[in-house]
Design a protein around this motif. Sequence first.
Motif, short mmCIF file in Angstrom:
data_model
loop_
_atom_site.label_atom_id
_atom_site.label_comp_id
_atom_site.label_asym_id
_atom_site.label_seq_id
_atom_site.Cartn_x
_atom_site.Cartn_y
_atom_site.Cartn_z
N SER A 19 15.02 -10.86 39.43
CA SER A 19 14.32 -9.74 38.81
C SER A 19 14.76 -8.43 39.45
O SER A 19 14.57 -7.36 38.89
CB SER A 19 12.81 -9.90 38.90
OG SER A 19 12.42 -9.96 40.25
N HIS A 20 15.34 -8.52 40.64
CA HIS A 20 15.79 -7.33 41.34
C HIS A 20 17.20 -7.55 41.83
O HIS A 20 17.47 -8.54 42.52
CB HIS A 20 14.87 -7.03 42.53
CG HIS A 20 13.48 -6.70 42.11
ND1 HIS A 20 12.56 -7.67 41.81
CD2 HIS A 20 12.87 -5.52 41.91
CE1 HIS A 20 11.42 -7.09 41.45
NE2 HIS A 20 11.59 -5.79 41.50
N MET A 76 16.51 -6.73 48.80
CA MET A 76 15.71 -5.83 49.61
C MET A 76 14.24 -6.14 49.37
O MET A 76 13.84 -6.42 48.25
CB MET A 76 16.03 -4.39 49.15
CG MET A 76 15.54 -3.29 50.05
SD MET A 76 15.78 -1.71 49.22
CE MET A 76 17.46 -1.37 49.64
N THR A 77 13.43 -6.14 50.44
CA THR A 77 11.99 -6.34 50.29
C THR A 77 11.24 -5.34 51.18
O THR A 77 11.85 -4.69 52.03
CB THR A 77 11.55 -7.76 50.74
OG1 THR A 77 11.98 -7.95 52.08
CG2 THR A 77 12.14 -8.84 49.85
N ASN A 78 9.94 -5.27 50.97
CA ASN A 78 9.06 -4.51 51.88
C ASN A 78 9.48 -3.05 52.08
O ASN A 78 9.66 -2.61 53.21
CB ASN A 78 8.96 -5.21 53.24
CG ASN A 78 8.38 -6.60 53.11
OD1 ASN A 78 7.57 -6.84 52.24
ND2 ASN A 78 8.81 -7.51 53.97
N VAL A 79 9.61 -2.34 51.01
CA VAL A 79 9.83 -0.90 51.13
C VAL A 79 8.46 -0.24 51.00
O VAL A 79 7.83 -0.31 49.94
CB VAL A 79 10.79 -0.38 50.04
CG1 VAL A 79 10.93 1.14 50.14
CG2 VAL A 79 12.14 -1.07 50.17
N TYR A 80 8.00 0.31 52.11
CA TYR A 80 6.65 0.86 52.13
C TYR A 80 6.62 2.35 52.42
O TYR A 80 7.57 2.91 52.94
CB TYR A 80 5.82 0.16 53.22
CG TYR A 80 5.59 -1.30 53.01
CD1 TYR A 80 5.04 -1.77 51.81
CD2 TYR A 80 5.91 -2.22 54.01
CE1 TYR A 80 4.82 -3.12 51.63
CE2 TYR A 80 5.68 -3.58 53.83
CZ TYR A 80 5.14 -4.03 52.64
OH TYR A 80 4.91 -5.35 52.46
N ARG A 81 5.49 2.91 52.11
CA ARG A 81 5.18 4.30 52.41
C ARG A 81 3.94 4.25 53.31
O ARG A 81 3.05 3.43 53.10
CB ARG A 81 4.84 4.97 51.08
CG ARG A 81 4.45 6.39 51.07
CD ARG A 81 4.27 6.84 49.60
NE ARG A 81 3.22 6.09 48.93
CZ ARG A 81 1.93 6.26 49.16
NH1 ARG A 81 1.51 7.16 50.01
NH2 ARG A 81 1.04 5.54 48.52
N GLU A 82 3.89 5.12 54.34
CA GLU A 82 2.68 5.18 55.15
C GLU A 82 1.59 5.89 54.33
O GLU A 82 1.90 6.68 53.44
CB GLU A 82 2.94 5.91 56.46
CG GLU A 82 3.91 5.19 57.41
CD GLU A 82 3.49 3.74 57.71
OE1 GLU A 82 2.28 3.49 57.90
OE2 GLU A 82 4.37 2.86 57.73
N ASP A 83 0.35 5.60 54.67
CA ASP A 83 -0.78 6.13 53.89
C ASP A 83 -1.07 7.58 54.30
O ASP A 83 -2.12 7.88 54.86
CB ASP A 83 -1.99 5.22 54.11
CG ASP A 83 -3.16 5.55 53.20
OD1 ASP A 83 -2.92 6.21 52.15
OD2 ASP A 83 -4.29 5.17 53.53
N VAL A 84 -0.11 8.44 54.03
CA VAL A 84 -0.22 9.84 54.46
C VAL A 84 -0.07 10.74 53.22
O VAL A 84 0.84 10.54 52.42
CB VAL A 84 0.91 10.16 55.47
CG1 VAL A 84 0.88 11.64 55.84
CG2 VAL A 84 0.76 9.29 56.72
N PRO A 85 -0.99 11.69 53.06
CA PRO A 85 -0.96 12.51 51.84
C PRO A 85 0.23 13.45 51.76
O PRO A 85 0.73 13.91 52.79
CB PRO A 85 -2.25 13.33 51.91
CG PRO A 85 -3.01 12.87 53.09
CD PRO A 85 -2.11 12.05 53.94
#
Lengths: 502, 98
Positions: free
Chosen positions: B54-55, B59-68
């Motif tokens: 499907s991809h 690559m896995t686990n591309v995250y963003r920190e919970d920061v505005p």
Amino acid sequence: MSTRTVDLVDYDDAVRRYDPVLGIEVHVELGTVTKMFCGAEVEFGGEPNTQVTPVSLGLPGALPVVNRTAVESAIKIGLALNCSIAESCRFARKNYFYPDNPKNFQTSQYDEPIAFDGYLDVELEDGTVFRVEIERAHMEEDAGKNTHVGGAGGRISGAEYSLVDYNRAGIPLVEIVTRPIEGVGERAPEIARAYVKTLRDIFRALDVSEARMERGNVRADVNLSLRATPESPLGTRTETKNVNSFRSVERAVRYEVSRQAALLDAGDAVVQETRHWHEDRGVTSSGRVKSDAEDYRYFPEPDLVPVAPARSWVESLRAAQPELPVERRRRLQGEWGYADAEMRDVVNADAIDIIEATVAAGSSPAGARKWWMGELARRAKSAEVELAELPVTPGQVAQLQGLVDSGRINDKLARQALEGVLAGEGDPEQVVVARGLEVVSDDGPLLEAIDAALAAQPDIAEKIRSGNLGPVGAIIGAVMKATRGQADAGRVRELVIERTSA
Amino acid sequence: MSTISRDEVARVAALARIDLRPDELDRLAGELDVIVDSVAQVSAVATPDVPATSHPLPMTNVYREDVPVPALPVADVLAAAPDAQDGRFAVPQILGEE
């Protein structure tokens, strides 16, 4: 909307003849600082469309990125529900057209939820434990908010146009889906309510959401079907959407049982559809015919790579799981020495946290319960606020009870002191000093008041002197009045007897 | 051999909010048939040891920190709105659906 009268079968009669089966989907809005797929800040009650980014608006070319904290919260929820946590899972697009959904698809999870195959033990009010099997818990995003203008009182049908605020669009949600809940019998409404309440308590214990029902942080969709006997195949179900209070969950289940029983009695079929709950009238009404999953044309979200939580991460979250509400209630009841009925009242009043804080601030458990479940509960109720919203802190209540325990004030004076605290006059200690509420502990002024009372009521004084202690209360009453309630009645009694036997 | 009926095309078109004329329904039923048959050929040669893709990126686990991050100004948000009122998008009335 149809206004024709709906036939209903008496609830008790319906559950004698049919076997109800529940299925409950609960959505919880996570209490993250930002949205699921973008950094727009989430804050309740912001001005419309002030908390949006190109991602929340679904603008062309905007690319989502997953909020790590939201994934962590979803794993915590999965663990608390005794689920397996996926080694790898992905997001999917759920396609549908509606103005509150600016992308024309909701980013959700479909065939690969982050958590699956769990259960939740739900404790009913009489102490019975009922196990609800959890099929899955998956991550998704909330939609915007429509306001319907014109038409009849803001209802959807008859609206002239709608206004959309996308502040809520993209707020992280976790949806928890049960397997069919069988064997509930006549307790279906109670079990449905207890399940949703238990989940709410867990969200709070995990600190993943404020979980305020009245703000729509937790929303339940209640599926219900009837069948002739527990051995029969499952009947056709209806899904009542967005039932947003514990009481409504219970009422909606009761209503659907009665309504479906009437249809089946008449030989009619139950239509598989979504239904709307009307809080004011306590009824459900027909919504749309339920779409099949294939109508949503789910497909893997190409803009997001799979989430593959490392086992070390999952295990560290498991190790850090807080005590869950049921365990905590048992521990605290033991520590506080409350009777079952007392504890149940405290739980039902949502007063556990505040009593715990009061006890931690030094109050006796009995004292903490007396104030929060008594005087303060009455005030919260009449002001229609939560206990925690009253202008008094657990520390102040503990100090108040401390003043009572040390004998510096009695209960009556304590209520006056509390009055002062609630009026913003400061801590109980300050109020007691400022209002001069302290119990008179010096015998001098008490003896003066006693002598005056005896002199004012010579008949009674004579009776007491001759050994008849019956009317001593009249003298105590006069002394209490003279000291504005600030005397210790026990001490006054002792002094009166001393004085008259001399 | 036709596997996609005209009714199915009409149904899918309705789900996608695409308004098709009768002649387009007929033409697309045939074209979709060709597409479905072509994909079916891939299924015929795929073996169980080839994992579904499907991809394309490993690559896995591309995250963003919970920061505005700063939000868009409301004027920009509503700039592309066909109509707006009280800081909100105004849209045609929504009927009976949910």
